[in-house]
Scaffold this motif. Structure first.
Motif, PDB file in Angstrom:
ATOM      1  N   PRO A   1     -29.813  -5.757  10.276  1.00 32.66           N
ATOM      2  CA  PRO A   1     -30.529  -4.466  10.233  1.00 32.66           C
ATOM      3  C   PRO A   1     -31.589  -4.383   9.138  1.00 32.66           C
ATOM      4  N   ILE A   2     -31.299  -4.891   7.953  1.00 32.21           N
ATOM      5  CA  ILE A   2     -32.277  -4.781   6.861  1.00 32.21           C
ATOM      6  C   ILE A   2     -33.464  -5.715   7.106  1.00 32.21           C
ATOM      7  N   LYS A   3     -33.206  -6.876   7.711  1.00 32.02           N
ATOM      8  CA  LYS A   3     -34.313  -7.780   8.031  1.00 32.02           C
ATOM      9  C   LYS A   3     -35.170  -7.214   9.163  1.00 32.02           C
ATOM     10  N   ALA A   4     -34.547  -6.554  10.128  1.00 27.82           N
ATOM     11  CA  ALA A   4     -35.306  -5.913  11.205  1.00 27.82           C
ATOM     12  C   ALA A   4     -36.168  -4.776  10.642  1.00 27.82           C
ATOM     13  N   LEU A   5     -35.608  -4.019   9.717  1.00 28.37           N
ATOM     14  CA  LEU A   5     -36.377  -2.950   9.081  1.00 28.37           C
ATOM     15  C   LEU A   5     -37.551  -3.518   8.295  1.00 28.37           C
ATOM     16  N   LEU A   6     -37.334  -4.630   7.611  1.00 26.96           N
ATOM     17  CA  LEU A   6     -38.421  -5.283   6.874  1.00 26.96           C
ATOM     18  C   LEU A   6     -39.559  -5.645   7.820  1.00 26.96           C
TER      19      LEU A   6
ATOM     20  N   LEU B   1     -35.665 -13.108  10.452  1.00 26.52           N
ATOM     21  CA  LEU B   1     -34.924 -12.234  11.368  1.00 26.52           C
ATOM     22  C   LEU B   1     -34.370 -13.035  12.544  1.00 26.52           C
ATOM     23  N   ILE B   2     -35.168 -13.918  13.101  1.00 22.70           N
ATOM     24  CA  ILE B   2     -34.699 -14.748  14.217  1.00 22.70           C
ATOM     25  C   ILE B   2     -33.508 -15.599  13.776  1.00 22.70           C
ATOM     26  N   TYR B   3     -33.619 -16.186  12.585  1.00 18.69           N
ATOM     27  CA  TYR B   3     -32.511 -16.987  12.058  1.00 18.69           C
ATOM     28  C   TYR B   3     -31.253 -16.123  11.886  1.00 18.69           C
ATOM     29  N   ALA B   4     -31.438 -14.928  11.341  1.00 20.39           N
ATOM     30  CA  ALA B   4     -30.296 -14.031  11.116  1.00 20.39           C
ATOM     31  C   ALA B   4     -29.625 -13.658  12.438  1.00 20.39           C
ATOM     32  N   ILE B   5     -30.424 -13.423  13.462  1.00 19.75           N
ATOM     33  CA  ILE B   5     -29.867 -13.067  14.765  1.00 19.75           C
ATOM     34  C   ILE B   5     -29.141 -14.261  15.383  1.00 19.75           C
ATOM     35  N   GLU B   6     -29.772 -15.437  15.322  1.00 27.12           N
ATOM     36  CA  GLU B   6     -29.174 -16.632  15.933  1.00 27.12           C
ATOM     37  C   GLU B   6     -27.859 -17.033  15.271  1.00 27.12           C
ATOM     38  N   THR B   7     -27.768 -16.837  13.962  1.00 29.19           N
ATOM     39  CA  THR B   7     -26.574 -17.281  13.221  1.00 29.19           C
ATOM     40  C   THR B   7     -25.633 -16.130  12.884  1.00 29.19           C
ATOM     41  N   ASN B   8     -25.986 -14.914  13.310  1.00 28.08           N
ATOM     42  CA  ASN B   8     -25.218 -13.725  12.942  1.00 28.08           C
ATOM     43  C   ASN B   8     -24.988 -13.698  11.425  1.00 28.08           C
TER      44      ASN B   8
ATOM     45  N   MET C   1     -54.976  -8.295   1.387  1.00 23.81           N
ATOM     46  CA  MET C   1     -53.664  -7.717   1.645  1.00 23.81           C
ATOM     47  C   MET C   1     -53.245  -7.953   3.101  1.00 23.81           C
ATOM     48  N   ILE C   2     -54.180  -7.850   4.025  1.00 23.04           N
ATOM     49  CA  ILE C   2     -53.862  -8.103   5.431  1.00 23.04           C
ATOM     50  C   ILE C   2     -53.407  -9.551   5.610  1.00 23.04           C
ATOM     51  N   PHE C   3     -54.094 -10.478   4.965  1.00 17.06           N
ATOM     52  CA  PHE C   3     -53.684 -11.882   5.033  1.00 17.06           C
ATOM     53  C   PHE C   3     -52.281 -12.057   4.459  1.00 17.06           C
ATOM     54  N   TYR C   4     -52.048 -11.491   3.276  1.00 14.44           N
ATOM     55  CA  TYR C   4     -50.751 -11.605   2.617  1.00 14.44           C
ATOM     56  C   TYR C   4     -49.638 -10.989   3.466  1.00 14.44           C
ATOM     57  N   LEU C   5     -49.879  -9.796   4.003  1.00 14.97           N
ATOM     58  CA  LEU C   5     -48.875  -9.144   4.853  1.00 14.97           C
ATOM     59  C   LEU C   5     -48.639  -9.930   6.136  1.00 14.97           C
ATOM     60  N   GLY C   6     -49.684 -10.562   6.655  1.00 11.88           N
ATOM     61  CA  GLY C   6     -49.525 -11.404   7.842  1.00 11.88           C
ATOM     62  C   GLY C   6     -48.609 -12.586   7.566  1.00 11.88           C
ATOM     63  N   VAL C   7     -48.797 -13.224   6.411  1.00 11.79           N
ATOM     64  CA  VAL C   7     -47.927 -14.336   6.025  1.00 11.79           C
ATOM     65  C   VAL C   7     -46.495 -13.840   5.829  1.00 11.79           C
ATOM     66  N   LEU C   8     -46.334 -12.698   5.154  1.00 10.79           N
ATOM     67  CA  LEU C   8     -45.000 -12.117   4.980  1.00 10.79           C
ATOM     68  C   LEU C   8     -44.358 -11.788   6.323  1.00 10.79           C
ATOM     69  N   LEU C   9     -45.147 -11.271   7.250  1.00  3.00           N
ATOM     70  CA  LEU C   9     -44.624 -10.921   8.568  1.00  3.00           C
ATOM     71  C   LEU C   9     -44.136 -12.157   9.311  1.00  3.00           C
ATOM     72  N   ILE C  10     -44.893 -13.238   9.239  1.00  4.75           N
ATOM     73  CA  ILE C  10     -44.470 -14.484   9.889  1.00  4.75           C
ATOM     74  C   ILE C  10     -43.134 -14.945   9.301  1.00  4.75           C
ATOM     75  N   GLY C  11     -43.027 -14.917   7.963  1.00  9.23           N
ATOM     76  CA  GLY C  11     -41.767 -15.289   7.314  1.00  9.23           C
ATOM     77  C   GLY C  11     -40.641 -14.330   7.649  1.00  9.23           C
TER      78      GLY C  11
END
Length: 170
Positions: free
Chosen positions: A137-142, A117-124, A102-112
């Motif tokens: 906001p929802i991606k930041a919460l994720l 989130l970075i893409y969402a911020i850069e492109t608004n 689960m830690i591995f899976y959550l780590g991969v999810l976190l990277i994605g």
């Protein structure tokens, strides 16, 4: 358990409880939003286009925020048919193995999630709809909830290691 680790486990448990109870309260917000939508659409004949979409975002937040609480309270889905036949020591060992996965899976999810989130911020980034809300906001919460889930999983690993040590010395 080492006092620093015990403090870490206590801290993550407390944060997960707080976030979990906050998530549980979102059900009332969702109900109120849908009720407002039903009243404005059916009684006043003036539909609000944002209500259902806001409820969908709130439901996503509800799921994200409920994850750490679910892990902490051991209420997640598992194959109990086989798990229930294990001894306490076997259960702790199995939980350690699955926690690692689960830690591995959550780590991969976190990277994605961070990448998204970075893409969402850069492109608004906005959702294509009549309301056209920002998804930042929802991606930041994720991302925040994934971090908390990882912290909670690490705390669970410490709990299982401690239980195995206590059982071995008993």
């Amino acid at each position: 358990m080492h006092p620093m680790i015990a403090a870490y486990v206590k801290w993550t448990d407390r944060i997960s409880d707080y976030v979990g109870y906050l998530a549980a309260s979102l059900i009332f917000f969702m109900g109120g939003t849908l009720l407002f939508d039903a009243v404005t659409r059916n009684l006043i004949r003036m539909p609000v286009h944002w209500a259902v979409e806001l409820t969908q975002f709130t439901l996503a937040a509800y799921y994200f925020m409920g994850g750490p609480f679910t892990i902490k309270n051991n209420e997640h889905v598992r194959m109990d048919l086989w798990y229930s036949t294990l001894s306490e020591r076997g259960k702790h060992r199995m939980d350690l193995a699955t926690s690692g996965c689960m830690i591995f899976y959550l780590g991969v999810l976190l990277i994605g999630g961070i990448s998204s989130l970075i893409y969402a911020i850069e492109t608004n980034e906005k959702r294509f709809s009549i309301w056209n809300p920002s998804v930042i906001p929802i991606k930041a919460l994720l991302v925040a909830c994934l971090v908390l889930m990882l912290l909670q999983c690490i705390g669970e690993v410490f709990k299982h290691i401690d239980a195995l040590r206590r059982e071995r010395h008993a």
